[in-house]
Design an enzyme around this catalytic site. Sequence first.
Site: not given
Length: 293
Positions: A38, A186, A32, A148
């Site tokens: 993402h 990040s 999340g 990733g």
Amino acid sequence: MIERVASKSELRSAVAEIRREGKTIGFVPTMGALHDGHLALVRAARERADVVAVSIFVNPTQFAPGEDFERYPRRVEADLELLDAEGVSLAFTPSVETMYAEDAQVTVEPGPLAVRWEGEVRPGHFAGVATVVAKLLNMVRPDVAFFGEKDYQQLKVVQRMARDLDLGAVIVGVSIVRDADGLALSSRNAYLSAEERATALALPEALEAAAQALAWGETGGEALAQRMRETVAERAGGAIALDYAAVVDAETLEHLPRVAGIARAIVAGRLGATRLIDNCALVAPEAGTGGAP
């Protein structure tokens, strides 16, 4: 519209319906606090599969005591809105109790790829990662799963696990997404103050310094690693406590005495209360090229 499920039974029913329709599944596991990194995984999944499924689960077993499990950013509703806008069909948002039985005993041993680097700095981390990813892959049964390259060692560990345990999914790495200033995206960047964020740029600058030195003909792995360490020291003035800076084989993650072909530069350290990691590919110049004019 995105379908949100929280239980294993709901997930299995949703997956079964997708399979009855003859569709392929691309899966993106996340903790999340989603950002463009993402979403790049989601877009890659959309290109490779008929249906995209995403999990949102802050996994306690990959955090060591004293790490940031409790304060890790959680904003599930906002994440679901982002995923819905990206065309994600299925979101799995389990609780800790759903993922782990109270009397659970079996974990996944991640093997030699997990021993060094992050494995040394964060003991038990990759056992937690491997276990939760194996469970998620078994629950979702995707055709392809996307991770990733920012967490490069994690990617290699998961690829090896999926292969060795015959988990059935193809594990695809997706390139690092960076902000305009070069900092790798990040969820933990939210911890950084404005001053710390500027200091954090020492990591991508160190990687760039290694790549530049290689382009000019320096192929020694330790010399390139030393250039990275010097760049962090010069740029951060001691504010970043390095855990490691190294040049490694892109597959085995072992130290490389000399770069020939493709290698990986990896760097990690702590800035205040925030841990930072980054990496990049290093490609040796062809024979007869490079060097100062």
